[in-house]
Scaffold this active site. Structure first.
Site, short mmCIF file in Angstrom:
data_model
loop_
_atom_site.label_atom_id
_atom_site.label_comp_id
_atom_site.label_asym_id
_atom_site.label_seq_id
_atom_site.Cartn_x
_atom_site.Cartn_y
_atom_site.Cartn_z
N GLY A 3 0.81 -1.20 0.00
CA GLY A 3 0.00 0.00 0.00
C GLY A 3 0.85 1.26 0.00
CG HIS A 4 0.51 6.00 1.40
ND1 HIS A 4 0.74 6.73 0.26
CD2 HIS A 4 0.76 6.84 2.45
CE1 HIS A 4 1.11 7.95 0.59
NE2 HIS A 4 1.15 8.04 1.90
#
Length: 283
Positions: free
Chosen positions: A260-261
């Site tokens: 993810g981020h």
């Protein structure tokens, strides 16, 4: 072992962590939101045997850095302080690692002092329109004057909002240690921090006008460039990673499914060797 120090930059007590030989080539690690230099602690340990000086400051409004009353929280001012930080430490040459908020901070530095930058590592740090998700565009377009938008922004500073940033798009959230986001919540809860973060959130859209300048620097300077990107990032899409090749055709780009981020949280074992190899080859 990393050391932890502070240095005064125009009245701001900038906290930072550092490891590696004092006379080695420098990698300046610029963190994102809502975290601070502690996000790089595991990476610094993983790169501990490499002959590089790793330096990670906390911005004003983040981590252990203390800014005076009346400090203006904009991305221009964050860049001013980080630039002053490099001057205070005598860093006249460095490679940049930019993540999230670190991209608008670090790319401002590169545009201002292009002679200093020896290489660039981008991890989920956007500089292109196509890298903005619909959610990011909507969030950046929130006007502070509109009733309800302030509360909407501040929901990002809650436990739910912070965990969302760490866990969204991650194939196996159990791999994400709660330590970092728990520490982030501690710092977000300090006096004045939520106000500072809200100011930065409403200033974020001003970064978009700088994209052409940063792209011009990339296109003219052609720095050695490594891009590592979590494909599940809810804010910055993989198209933003691939866009760097438009201005730096020989950029090395890796997009990781299941990340993810905060890609380092789940893919450190893969990303750290890529960074070590990149530094050895180019810096």
């Amino acid at each position: 072992m990393p050391i932890h120090r502070t240095v005064d930059v125009d009245g701001v007590s900038v906290a930072y962590r550092e490891s590696g030989p004092a006379n080695a080539p420098v990698l300046l690690l610029l963190h994102g939101f809502p975290t601070a230099s502690h996000q790089f602690a595991r990476l610094m340990d993983a790169l501990g045997d490499t002959p590089y000086r790793l330096i990670a400051p906390d911005y004003p409004g983040f981590g252990r850095t203390e800014a005076p009353d009346g400090f203006t929280y904009t991305f221009d001012r964050l860049a001013d302080v980080v630039e002053g930080f490099t001057d205070a430490l005598g860093l006249d040459r460095y490679a940049l690692y930019v993540f999230d908020f670190g991209a608008p901070v670090g790319l401002r530095l590169a545009a201002r002092r292009p002679d200093r930058v020896t290489g660039l590592i981008v991890q989920n740090g956007n500089a292109y329109d196509e890298g903005l998700s619909d959610a990011a565009r909507e969030f950046a377009g929130l006007g502070r004057e509109v009733p309800g938008n302030e509360d909407r922004v501040r929901r990002l500073f809650t436990e739910e909002g912070t965990r969302f940033q760490y866990e969204t798009g991650v194939a196996d959230p159990s791999l994400v240690s709660p330590d970092n986001w728990t520490l982030d919540l501690h710092y977000l809860g300090l006096p004045g921090r939520a106000d500072a973060q809200a100011d930065l959130a409403f200033d974020y859209a001003n970064n978009f006008a700088h994209y052409p300048d940063w792209q011009t620097w990339l296109r003219t300077a052609r720095p050695p460039l490594l891009v590592v990107w979590g494909a599940g990032d809810p804010f910055f899409t993989p198209a933003g990673a691939q866009a760097y090749r438009r201005d730096v055709p020989d950029a090395e780009i890796h997009v990781f499914e299941g990340a993810g981020h905060f890609a380092l949280e789940t893919h450190l074992a893969t990303i750290a060797p890529l960074i070590a190899t990149f530094l050895t080859k180019h810096v």
